[in-house]
Scaffold this motif. Structure first.
Motif, PDB file in Angstrom:
ATOM      1  N   PHE A 199      49.157  44.770-106.872  1.00 49.66           N
ATOM      2  CA  PHE A 199      48.649  45.799-107.780  1.00 49.66           C
ATOM      3  C   PHE A 199      49.833  46.547-108.383  1.00 49.66           C
ATOM      4  N   ASP A 200      49.870  46.601-109.700  1.00 48.75           N
ATOM      5  CA  ASP A 200      50.953  47.305-110.400  1.00 48.75           C
ATOM      6  C   ASP A 200      50.413  48.628-110.921  1.00 48.75           C
ATOM      7  N   CYS A 201      50.816  49.722-110.284  1.00 47.89           N
ATOM      8  CA  CYS A 201      50.371  51.076-110.666  1.00 47.89           C
ATOM      9  C   CYS A 201      51.568  51.942-111.033  1.00 47.89           C
ATOM     10  N   ARG A 202      52.577  51.362-111.659  1.00 44.95           N
ATOM     11  CA  ARG A 202      53.855  52.064-111.840  1.00 44.95           C
ATOM     12  C   ARG A 202      53.908  52.963-113.062  1.00 44.95           C
ATOM     13  N   GLY A 203      52.823  53.161-113.789  1.00 44.66           N
ATOM     14  CA  GLY A 203      52.912  53.998-114.970  1.00 44.66           C
ATOM     15  C   GLY A 203      53.900  53.430-115.967  1.00 44.66           C
ATOM     16  N   LEU A 204      54.791  54.277-116.474  1.00 43.15           N
ATOM     17  CA  LEU A 204      55.748  53.812-117.485  1.00 43.15           C
ATOM     18  C   LEU A 204      56.746  52.813-116.922  1.00 43.15           C
ATOM     19  N   GLY A 205      56.874  52.730-115.609  1.00 42.16           N
ATOM     20  CA  GLY A 205      57.730  51.705-115.026  1.00 42.16           C
ATOM     21  C   GLY A 205      57.256  50.296-115.318  1.00 42.16           C
ATOM     22  N   ALA A 206      55.998  50.164-115.742  1.00 45.24           N
ATOM     23  CA  ALA A 206      55.434  48.847-116.025  1.00 45.24           C
ATOM     24  C   ALA A 206      55.570  48.448-117.491  1.00 45.24           C
ATOM     25  N   LEU A 303      48.338  54.268-123.432  1.00 49.53           N
ATOM     26  CA  LEU A 303      48.126  53.062-124.230  1.00 49.53           C
ATOM     27  C   LEU A 303      47.791  53.449-125.668  1.00 49.53           C
ATOM     28  N   PRO A 304      47.821  52.507-126.608  1.00 45.77           N
ATOM     29  CA  PRO A 304      47.663  52.861-128.029  1.00 45.77           C
ATOM     30  C   PRO A 304      46.384  53.638-128.356  1.00 45.77           C
ATOM     31  N   ASP A 305      45.282  53.368-127.664  1.00 50.98           N
ATOM     32  CA  ASP A 305      44.038  54.085-127.954  1.00 50.98           C
ATOM     33  C   ASP A 305      43.863  55.321-127.083  1.00 50.98           C
ATOM     34  N   ASN A 306      44.883  55.672-126.305  1.00 53.00           N
ATOM     35  CA  ASN A 306      44.850  56.831-125.396  1.00 53.00           C
ATOM     36  C   ASN A 306      43.792  56.700-124.304  1.00 53.00           C
ATOM     37  N   LEU A 307      43.321  55.481-124.059  1.00 52.60           N
ATOM     38  CA  LEU A 307      42.336  55.227-123.014  1.00 52.60           C
ATOM     39  C   LEU A 307      42.963  54.370-121.918  1.00 52.60           C
ATOM     40  N   PRO A 308      42.476  54.492-120.688  1.00 55.55           N
ATOM     41  CA  PRO A 308      43.063  53.717-119.596  1.00 55.55           C
ATOM     42  C   PRO A 308      42.633  52.264-119.642  1.00 55.55           C
ATOM     43  N   GLY A 309      43.327  51.434-118.885  1.00 53.36           N
ATOM     44  CA  GLY A 309      42.978  50.026-118.852  1.00 53.36           C
ATOM     45  C   GLY A 309      43.307  49.387-117.519  1.00 53.36           C
ATOM     46  N   ILE A 310      42.578  48.328-117.211  1.00 53.21           N
ATOM     47  CA  ILE A 310      42.842  47.478-116.047  1.00 53.21           C
ATOM     48  C   ILE A 310      42.992  46.054-116.552  1.00 53.21           C
ATOM     49  N   ARG A 311      44.055  45.379-116.117  1.00 57.10           N
ATOM     50  CA  ARG A 311      44.279  43.991-116.517  1.00 57.10           C
ATOM     51  C   ARG A 311      44.408  43.100-115.284  1.00 57.10           C
ATOM     52  N   LEU A 312      43.669  42.009-115.291  1.00 54.89           N
ATOM     53  CA  LEU A 312      43.846  40.949-114.311  1.00 54.89           C
ATOM     54  C   LEU A 312      44.736  39.912-114.970  1.00 54.89           C
ATOM     55  N   SER A 313      46.023  39.968-114.644  1.00 58.84           N
ATOM     56  CA  SER A 313      47.014  39.183-115.381  1.00 58.84           C
ATOM     57  C   SER A 313      47.176  37.775-114.842  1.00 58.84           C
ATOM     58  N   ALA A 314      46.699  37.541-113.615  1.00 55.86           N
ATOM     59  CA  ALA A 314      46.754  36.230-112.974  1.00 55.86           C
ATOM     60  C   ALA A 314      45.881  36.345-111.726  1.00 55.86           C
ATOM     61  N   PRO A 315      45.575  35.232-111.068  1.00 53.32           N
ATOM     62  CA  PRO A 315      44.797  35.356-109.829  1.00 53.32           C
ATOM     63  C   PRO A 315      45.464  36.315-108.843  1.00 53.32           C
ATOM     64  N   ARG A 316      44.691  37.296-108.364  1.00 50.21           N
ATOM     65  CA  ARG A 316      45.157  38.299-107.390  1.00 50.21           C
ATOM     66  C   ARG A 316      46.303  39.155-107.919  1.00 50.21           C
ATOM     67  N   ARG A 317      46.351  39.329-109.225  1.00 47.97           N
ATOM     68  CA  ARG A 317      47.368  40.180-109.840  1.00 47.97           C
ATOM     69  C   ARG A 317      46.666  41.177-110.763  1.00 47.97           C
ATOM     70  N   MET A 318      46.782  42.460-110.455  1.00 46.26           N
ATOM     71  CA  MET A 318      46.075  43.484-111.225  1.00 46.26           C
ATOM     72  C   MET A 318      47.041  44.573-111.664  1.00 46.26           C
ATOM     73  N   GLN A 319      46.881  45.012-112.918  1.00 40.92           N
ATOM     74  CA  GLN A 319      47.637  46.138-113.466  1.00 40.92           C
ATOM     75  C   GLN A 319      46.661  47.266-113.792  1.00 40.92           C
ATOM     76  N   ILE A 320      47.007  48.487-113.382  1.00 39.07           N
ATOM     77  CA  ILE A 320      46.183  49.672-113.639  1.00 39.07           C
ATOM     78  C   ILE A 320      47.089  50.698-114.300  1.00 39.07           C
ATOM     79  N   ASN A 321      46.728  51.136-115.503  1.00 43.48           N
ATOM     80  CA  ASN A 321      47.676  51.987-116.230  1.00 43.48           C
ATOM     81  C   ASN A 321      46.974  52.737-117.356  1.00 43.48           C
ATOM     82  N   GLY A 322      47.774  53.597-118.026  1.00 44.81           N
ATOM     83  CA  GLY A 322      47.302  54.306-119.210  1.00 44.81           C
ATOM     84  C   GLY A 322      46.397  55.482-118.926  1.00 44.81           C
ATOM     85  N   LEU A 323      46.576  56.149-117.765  1.00 48.01           N
ATOM     86  CA  LEU A 323      45.686  57.270-117.450  1.00 48.01           C
ATOM     87  C   LEU A 323      45.988  58.518-118.286  1.00 48.01           C
ATOM     88  N   TYR A 324      47.140  58.537-118.973  1.00 43.97           N
ATOM     89  CA  TYR A 324      47.465  59.575-119.966  1.00 43.97           C
ATOM     90  C   TYR A 324      47.332  60.967-119.337  1.00 43.97           C
TER      91      TYR A 324
END
Length: 362
Positions: A199-206, A303-324
């Motif tokens: 899980f990648d929750c690094r904010g701008l580090g990502a 993120l560009p729309d100022n809304l948060p997002g979750i991405r499943l970038s590969a099997p068992r790989r998740m990114q959570i970001n854009g909480l603004y």
């Protein structure tokens, strides 16, 4: 879901989202390992500077309905999450007061109109109540008839961000989470294998992995004002710099916040400091005798729309970001949606709220 007690999860980033997720995964029975660029105090996280207000209706004036829906869900979830922590965290659900000076009546009408549109779209939200000077003073005696009218937004809340971050860090230890402080890692540097969740929750580090991310600078004052007795979050409307004042335990107040499209992390400007503190002084003259404890600056991952997002970038790989600017308001909702996506590859909650949940491939 049948929990595999031998499964492992790695969380990158131990800001608010990373800490909540690590605790939830450990409670589910996973072996959890966390890497963070900072230390237990979350000195690199936007969450350390935030006011931690839980105000879905108030925030609807500056955001879209998905965030409001998530905020409404999270406001009910926070007491449940806090009840699982060994350390106490200040939590209050006494509503929000909204004020304005006479010259800003047009801004107040615009704001009130937006709140009315929100409650029309989401009837389950409590409606704003218009108060006259006497009613305002009865609700908040410290205002002492200084404002002719205002709004009261029932059931909105707040918590103490720093108490919460400390309690989550302590809870990770109690749950047996392995935490590597001051140890920044990218996904490529960890690569725990195909059978481990990452899980990648690094904010701008990502940003290298999620190029659309940008930083929005926010400046917040933290002051000690034992002579001020405001008992609930108070917002002052202004066309250029709307202000909030969030009272915390021990006579502390968080006053914010600027919003500047910049990734500059230099100290707060004189202009911003004067605007924040002068506006607070007009709400209550007792702030003139307050002691400035800190002028905090952080970048909110956006993120560009100022809304948060979750991405499943590969099997068992998740990114959570854009909480603004909505981190504390929506973090429990993001957590619940992420756990559903982990279990099923999709989330009924995310679909219900209009939260972006993407399947991508590198």
């Amino acid at each position: 879901m049948t929990i595999d007690r031998n499964s492992t999860a790695v969380v990158l980033g131990a800001g608010l989202m990373g800490r909540l997720l690590a605790c939830a995964l450990a409670q589910r029975g996973h072996r959890v390992e966390v890497f963070d660029a900072g230390g237990p105090l979350a000195e690199n996280a936007a969450a350390r500077v935030a006011a931690a207000m839980l105000a879905p209706l108030a925030e609807s004036a500056v955001t879209e309905l998905p965030v409001v829906r998530m905020g409404q869900h999270a406001l009910a979830r926070w007491p449940e999450l806090l009840a699982t922590l060994a350390q106490p965290v200040f939590f209050q659900q006494s509503g929000t007061v909204v004020l304005w000076h006479r010259q800003d009546a047009a801004e107040a009408e615009r704001f009130s109109g937006q709140l009315a549109r929100t409650t029309t779209a989401l009837p389950s939200l409590p409606h704003a109540q218009r108060l006259n000077a006497a009613e305002l003073t009865a609700l908040e005696p410290a205002l002492d008839h200084r404002f002719a009218q205002g709004l009261y937004l029932p059931q909105e809340g707040q918590l103490d961000n720093r108490e919460l971050l400390a309690a989550l860090a302590h809870q990770m230890l109690l749950l047996g989470v392995t935490v590597h402080w001051n140890s920044p890692r990218s996904p490529a540097e960890v690569d725990p294998g195909p059978d481990t969740w990452l899980f990648d929750c690094r904010g701008l580090g990502a940003q290298p992995q999620w190029g659309a991310l940008r930083g929005v600078r926010g400046e917040v004052a933290r002051v000690h004002a034992p002579g001020v007795s405001l008992s609930r979050p108070t917002r002052l409307l202004h066309p250029r710099y709307p202000l909030y004042i969030a009272p915390k335990p021990g006579g502390m107040f968080v006053i914010g916040a600027t919003e500047i499209e910049s990734d500059d992390l230099s100290p707060a400007s004189v202009r911003s400091t004067l605007e924040l503190l002068s506006a607070a002084y007009t709400v209550h003259p007792g702030f003139g005798e307050a002691r400035i404890i800190e002028m905090g600056v952080q970048l909110r991952p956006t993120l560009p729309d100022n809304l948060p997002g979750i991405r499943l970038s590969a099997p068992r790989r998740m990114q959570i970001n854009g909480l603004y600017r909505h981190g504390f308001l929506i973090a429990p909702a993001m957590l619940d949606a992420a756990l559903q996506a982990m279990d099923n590859g999709r989330s009924a909650l995310a679909e219900q709220w209009g939260l972006s949940l993407q399947h991508t491939a590198h």
